[in-house]
Design a protein around this motif. Structure first.
Motif, PDB file in Angstrom:
ATOM      1  N   PHE A 143      -1.514  -1.999  -5.562  1.00  0.00           N
ATOM      2  CA  PHE A 143      -2.719  -1.956  -4.726  1.00  0.00           C
ATOM      3  C   PHE A 143      -3.461  -3.287  -4.801  1.00  0.00           C
ATOM      4  O   PHE A 143      -3.971  -3.783  -3.794  1.00  0.00           O
ATOM      5  CB  PHE A 143      -3.645  -0.811  -5.147  1.00  0.00           C
ATOM      6  N   LYS A 180      -6.380   1.798   2.379  1.00  0.00           N
ATOM      7  CA  LYS A 180      -5.695   3.089   2.267  1.00  0.00           C
ATOM      8  C   LYS A 180      -5.949   3.939   3.503  1.00  0.00           C
ATOM      9  O   LYS A 180      -5.018   4.547   4.053  1.00  0.00           O
ATOM     10  CB  LYS A 180      -6.167   3.849   1.019  1.00  0.00           C
ATOM     11  N   ALA A 194      -1.689  -5.605  -2.672  1.00  0.00           N
ATOM     12  CA  ALA A 194      -1.937  -5.284  -1.261  1.00  0.00           C
ATOM     13  C   ALA A 194      -3.235  -5.914  -0.785  1.00  0.00           C
ATOM     14  O   ALA A 194      -3.276  -6.550   0.275  1.00  0.00           O
ATOM     15  CB  ALA A 194      -1.972  -3.768  -1.060  1.00  0.00           C
ATOM     16  N   LEU A 208       0.824  -1.213   0.000  1.00  0.00           N
ATOM     17  CA  LEU A 208       0.000   0.000   0.000  1.00  0.00           C
ATOM     18  C   LEU A 208       0.853   1.257   0.000  1.00  0.00           C
ATOM     19  O   LEU A 208       0.587   2.201  -0.746  1.00  0.00           O
ATOM     20  CB  LEU A 208      -0.931   0.010   1.214  1.00  0.00           C
TER      21      LEU A 208
END
Length: 144
Positions: free
Chosen positions: A101, A124, A104, A82
């Motif tokens: 992402f 996030k 992640a 991230l």
């Protein structure tokens, strides 16, 4: 001639790093590397932060033993992905950001939970919150 030298250096570096990664990584070593990478992520240029996060991700991916997961926490790799994605976003490298992402979210799901859906937005917010909390703690420690 320069191209041959550069190619040789790349090969030697790759071989050396593969030999070192073939050995088990100690939890303390990895925790230290995570700490160093985090400091580069926060305090260095975007490019240096990206390099540091990519390096620590390679380390985290090379050894996913239960001992390391217990010491670093199962979400550590996802958080590193991230943070790398956030740096890519800041540089406008959206395709690269999207790739990490995705890694992640996938890493978080496979290590932390396989029944719960987690969104990128939630992760996030989580990372930004952790980073803000760490920064606030460091600032308050400086004041005392």
């Amino acid at each position: 001639m320069n191209m041959i030298i550069k190619s040789t250096l790349i090969v030697v570096t790759a071989i050396t790093s593969n030999f070192s990664l073939a050995n088990n990584i100690s939890p303390d070593f990895l925790l230290n590397e995570i700490d160093i990478s985090y400091k580069k992520y926060v305090y260095s240029s975007l490019e240096v932060g990206i390099y540091a996060m990519e390096s620590v991700i390679r380390l985290q991916e090379s050894d996913r033993s239960s001992e390391l997961l217990h010491k670093t926490g199962p979400a550590s790799l996802a958080l590193s992905y991230l943070r790398l994605g956030l740096l890519y976003e800041k540089l406008g490298l959206n395709k690269d950001a999207d790739k990490v992402f995705y890694k992640a979210v996938t890493s978080y799901k496979s290590q932390v939970t396989d029944s719960e859906n987690v969104s990128l937005i939630e992760l996030k917010k989580f990372v930004v919150g952790i980073d803000a909390s760490i920064a606030a703690n460091k600032n308050s420690n400086k004041d005392t």
